[in-house]
Enzyme design. Structure first.
Site, PDB file in Angstrom:
ATOM      1  N   TYR A   1       0.805  -1.216   0.000  1.00  0.00           N
ATOM      2  CA  TYR A   1       0.000   0.000   0.000  1.00  0.00           C
ATOM      3  C   TYR A   1       0.845   1.276   0.000  1.00  0.00           C
ATOM      4  CZ  TYR A   1       1.176  -0.459   4.960  1.00  0.00           C
ATOM      5  OH  TYR A   1       1.861  -0.606   6.142  1.00  0.00           O
ATOM      6  N   GLY A   2       2.166   1.156  -0.128  1.00  0.00           N
ATOM      7  CA  GLY A   2       3.029   2.340  -0.074  1.00  0.00           C
ATOM      8  C   GLY A   2       4.079   2.338  -1.158  1.00  0.00           C
TER       9      GLY A   2
ATOM     10  N   GLU B   1     -18.720  14.162  -7.737  1.00  0.00           N
ATOM     11  CA  GLU B   1     -18.602  12.718  -7.560  1.00  0.00           C
ATOM     12  C   GLU B   1     -18.911  12.267  -6.132  1.00  0.00           C
ATOM     13  OE1 GLU B   1     -18.417  11.128 -10.128  1.00  0.00           O
ATOM     14  OE2 GLU B   1     -17.345  12.273 -11.621  1.00  0.00           O
TER      15      GLU B   1
END
Length: 295
Positions: free
Chosen positions: A17-18, A219
């Site tokens: 995730y990084g 959005e």
């Protein structure tokens, strides 16, 4: 169906995730790994450590977005070294645990590297649970990929913001996605992209901060409808990295779009996307949903 972890001697799934994400600085460690999903998430909170990389803290309410890879034992050891995981709690930088990861085509049990809550002091919590958003959202100008009703210039004109979307870079292609109408509303479905071996075409704009602010409102980003995401988009044969788009957070079964919305998509796409893709858009509306839309 949850696919269980395999033994260390074979292969395992890892959620990143990084800095291990595609296009990020440590991704080379995963060059020989098999990518399972580029659009995936798990429960947790994401923090900026202040040292150029993030940290995930597990919780059961919020989401952290990332990617899943299948790696062998050699690569896993390299990842352990990068993340400072020794297997001994007192000497770990990151701990490594197994947690359920959610994708557009099922769930997996995968390793993730986490911080414990006690390691979080004054670190900044990232609002969208997405390291790429933290890295690139503040850039201006930036490229924006529109694949739904935002292809339609008439909608911008009605909203009085058409001057913000004059810089069109061309037709963009998002590979390994399919267009679905998986955001249900009272009058029908709204567009979304789901990870699949297909392609979606749309209009790529160069936008400034004011345009991004408008898109966030349109959005429903702050109300949890769509989330900003950064993907690879091809324009005239050239791949552009980290192009902003918007994906539905809580996608559901596909339902037919309302006629006015289908009209906006077809009107915005006509003559601006490829003939093959326009036919695919039109056929889906006409044949799958049995709609006769004049535009």
């Amino acid at each position: 169906m949850i696919r269980g972890m395999e033994s260390m001697e074979k292969s395992v799934y890892v959620f990143v995730y990084g800095t291990l994400l595609n296009n990020e600085r440590n991704h080379q460690l995963l060059h020989n790994a098999r990518c399972i999903a580029l659009q995936s998430w798990t429960y947790g909170e994401l923090y900026d450590t202040g040292y150029g990389y993030p940290a995930l803290v597990v919780n059961g309410d919020d989401r952290v977005y990332g990617e899943i890879y299948e790696v062998n034992g050699v690569v896993l050891k390299q990842l352990d070294q990068l993340e400072g995981y020794t297997g001994k709690a007192e000497s770990n930088h990151y701990d490594r645990i197994t947690q359920t990861i959610y994708t557009d085509f099922g769930t997996y049990d995968a390793y993730i590297y986490i911080y414990t809550p006690s390691q979080i002091t004054n670190q900044y919590r990232l609002p969208f649970g997405d390291w790429r958003c933290h890295q690139y959202l503040e850039q201006s100008p930036q490229l924006y990929f529109a694949y739904g009703s935002c292809m339609d210039e008439e909608r911008f004109q009605i909203a009085g913001v058409d001057h913000l979307f004059k810089n069109v870079k061309g037709c963009g292609i998002a590979r390994n996605f399919v267009l679905t109408y998986s955001l249900p509303r009272d009058d029908g479905g709204r567009a979304n992209m789901v990870e699949l071996e297909d392609w979606v075409e749309g209009i790529v704009y160069e936008v400034n901060e004011e345009a991004v602010e408008y898109l966030f409102k349109r959005e429903g980003v702050h109300s949890g409808t769509y989330r900003p995401a950064f993907i690879d988009v091809e324009i005239n044969g050239q791949v552009h990295r980290n192009v902003m788009t918007f994906l539905v957070i809580d996608k559901q079964d596909e339902v037919a779009p309302p006629e006015h919305y289908a009209r906006e998509i077809l009107r915005g796409a006509k003559g601006r996307v490829s003939d093959a893709y326009f036919k695919k858009l039109e056929d889906k509306i006409t044949n799958k949903f049995n709609m006769n839309v004049s535009w």
